[in-house]
Design a protein around this motif. Structure first.
Motif, PDB file in Angstrom:
ATOM      1  N   PHE A 153       0.854  -1.198   0.000  1.00 14.91           N
ATOM      2  CA  PHE A 153       0.000   0.000   0.000  1.00 14.91           C
ATOM      3  C   PHE A 153       0.888   1.246   0.000  1.00 14.91           C
ATOM      4  CE2 PHE A 153      -2.405  -3.413   2.133  1.00 14.91           C
ATOM      5  CZ  PHE A 153      -3.496  -3.486   1.285  1.00 14.91           C
TER       6      PHE A 153
ATOM      7  N   ARG B  23       2.638   4.597  -1.307  1.00 14.95           N
ATOM      8  CA  ARG B  23       2.372   5.732  -2.198  1.00 14.95           C
ATOM      9  C   ARG B  23       3.692   6.284  -2.667  1.00 14.95           C
ATOM     10  NH1 ARG B  23      -0.685   9.075   2.106  1.00 14.95           N
ATOM     11  NH2 ARG B  23       0.889   7.895   3.234  1.00 14.95           N
TER      12      ARG B  23
ATOM     13  N   LYS C 271      -6.397  -5.326  -2.093  1.00 17.96           N
ATOM     14  CA  LYS C 271      -5.595  -4.315  -2.774  1.00 17.96           C
ATOM     15  C   LYS C 271      -6.411  -3.581  -3.844  1.00 17.96           C
ATOM     16  CE  LYS C 271      -2.472  -1.816  -4.376  1.00 17.96           C
ATOM     17  NZ  LYS C 271      -1.073  -1.778  -4.551  1.00 17.96           N
TER      18      LYS C 271
ATOM     19  N   LEU D  70     -10.374   4.489  -3.174  1.00 19.07           N
ATOM     20  CA  LEU D  70      -9.711   5.799  -3.106  1.00 19.07           C
ATOM     21  C   LEU D  70      -9.940   6.578  -4.403  1.00 19.07           C
ATOM     22  CD1 LEU D  70      -6.364   4.713  -1.387  1.00 19.07           C
ATOM     23  CD2 LEU D  70      -8.220   6.053  -0.367  1.00 19.07           C
TER      24      LEU D  70
ATOM     25  N   PHE E  80      -7.275  11.653 -11.362  1.00 18.81           N
ATOM     26  CA  PHE E  80      -6.149  10.870 -10.831  1.00 18.81           C
ATOM     27  C   PHE E  80      -5.339  10.253 -11.963  1.00 18.81           C
ATOM     28  CE2 PHE E  80     -10.012   8.192 -10.605  1.00 18.81           C
ATOM     29  CZ  PHE E  80      -9.655   7.171 -11.467  1.00 18.81           C
TER      30      PHE E  80
END
Ligand code: UGA
Length: 438
Positions: free
Chosen positions: A155, A157, A210, A217, A262
């Protein structure tokens, strides 16, 4: 513990360096000779804050080593993390070729029990598939050896990957084997001691956690972008709306920053994979498809916003501050700026770009793109008809608007990341627009 990491891309390097920093003995393996040669000299293939220092310190202490030999990696450790590239083929199918090559090598070289851990994002069902391929390979070779497959999704970033690895919100271990789970609990004992929850699940569940997390998000972002667009019509301020929503802990403040849509190597790809997974079972995941579509529309909307602020785009000079898909990374994969710039170029606009880290990647990946590369924000803004703040790099949060006003052709500032308050920029005589606020 001795641990091997196979694949020295983004996930592999961060995982290897962080596990080494916790006192483990890590051997990172990659088939790319040049990459391994460079890593041995401390030259990293990616930009990630703090990673070069960590890699060089741990290489010196001997906790982190590099090799091109799979046989060494398989012999070195009981636990092998697979972090190889899994590119997307046409029809959104994930190419597991690299994973399967690694599995073959493991089967060839293993002489005792091994735990094979998938850390990169792989399609739900991969763990089970790999297990049966491995069984078949060992049988073919007449090897009666035990092994376990674990899904341990990352996870991380980009930009804050080291902290995300060392202090995650949760650790997910999917396996079904108590023996493998015990190895994984040992690897993550430092995080567990800090009280970080470790969730034990089956293989498919871990793989799905996942995808479901990333898709959720991404959905939050598309949701706030949708709200922001409506805010623009009715005069509400999307930044304040997000705060007002986020204070409800059931909603939460994060991932409610409206923007140009995004990007990156994860959200767009994972959403497509999730939608594709549903389709393989004859199921239309309408909500996921609509997040993808809303994101595409958001980029188009940014082009309309620029057009509306500038007027005829032909021969106008548009400055882009930021090209990476988010700050603190040189990664431009699926960056919304690229789609927006392509659209503006089609409309014959002239584009000047400055980004603190990502210009080299842009030159390499899109050498044909007719844009002007600049070496500072101010050079990029000279003679500009419109400044577009596209990525919220820290250095763009303290722009000297007084100086900018003197060098631009027209004082138009489009803040696609809502970094500034509208009043602040307008006070310098600029036309200002954010996303969901004016
Ligand atoms: C994402 C997830 O956040 C990680 O948890 C996950 O491990 C990783 O994908 C992965 O699958 O490997 P990352 O792609 O590095 O991490 O970037 P994010 O910080 O999630 O941002 C993704 C995109 O959403 C960026 O373009 C960013 O600008 C945009 N964004 C993010 C918004 O537009 N608004 C927000 O409020 C947050």
């Amino acid at each position: 513990m001795n641990i091997s990491i196979i694949g020295t891309g983004y996930v592999g390097l961060v995982t290897g360096a962080c596990l080494a920093s916790q006192g483990n003995n890590i051997l990172c393996c990659d088939l790319d000779n040049d990459k391994i040669g460079n890593l041995k000299k401390g030259i990293l293939p990616i930009y990630e804050p703090g990673l070069p220092e960590l890699v060089s310190r741990l290489t010196n202490t001997g906790n982190l080593g590099f090799t091109c030999e799979m046989s060494d990696a398989v012999r070195h450790s009981t636990v092998l993390f697979i972090t190889v590239n899994t590119p997307t083929l046409e029809n959104n199918i994930c190419d597991l070729g690299n994973v399967l090559d690694v599995i073959r090598e493991i089967a060839d070289h293993m002489t005792s029990y091994r735990v094979i851990v998938h850390k990169s994002t792989v399609p739900v069902g991969t763990g089970r598939k790999v297990r049966s391929i491995m069984e078949a390979l060992l049988k073919e070779q007449g090897k009666d050896l035990e092994f376990d497959i674990v899904s341990n999704p990352e996870f991380l970033r980009e930009g804050s990957a080291i902290n995300d690895f060392l202090n995650p919100e949760r650790i997910v271990i999917g396996s079904g084997s108590e023996k493998a789970a015990a190895f994984m609990m040992e690897i993550y004992k430092k995080q567990r001691r800090k009280g970080i929850p470790l969730l034990l699940t089956g293989l498919e569940t871990a793989e799905m956690i996942k995808y479901a997390s990333n898709a959720f998000l991404a959905m939050k972002i598309s949701y706030i972008n949708e709200i922001a667009n409506i805010c623009e019509f009715c005069g509400a301020d999307a930044v304040e709306v997000a705060i007002g929503m986020g204070l409800d802990h059931r909603i939460g403040c994060e991932f409610l920053a409206a923007g140009p849509g995004f990007g990156g190597s994860c959200f767009p790809k994972d959403l497509r994979a999730l939608s594709g997974l549903g389709k393989t079972y004859g199921y239309d995941a309408g909500l996921i498809d609509s997040v993808i579509e809303t994101n595409q529309r958001q980029k188009k909307r940014m082009v309309q916003k620029i057009s509306a602020a500038v007027g005829p785009l032909e021969k106008s000079t548009i400055t882009f501050l930021g090209i990476s898909f988010k700050p603190d990374t040189d990664d431009i994969r699926e960056s919304p700026s690229i789609a927006i710039i392509r659209d503006l170029l089609d409309k014959n606009a002239r584009i000047k770009i400055y980004d603190p880290r990502a210009l080299d990647n842009l030159k390499k990946q899109f050498p044909e793109m007719p844009v002007t590369y600049c070496d500072s924000a101010y050079t990029a803004c000279e003679g500009s008809d419109c400044i577009v703040l596209a990525t919220e790099w820290n250095e763009f949060s303290r722009l000297d608007f007084k100086s900018l006003k003197n060098i631009v052709k027209r004082p138009v500032f489009l803040d696609l990341r809502n970094v500034y308050s509208p009043e602040e920029v307008k006070a310098y005589g600029f036309h200002y627009e954010g996303v969901g606020r004016k």
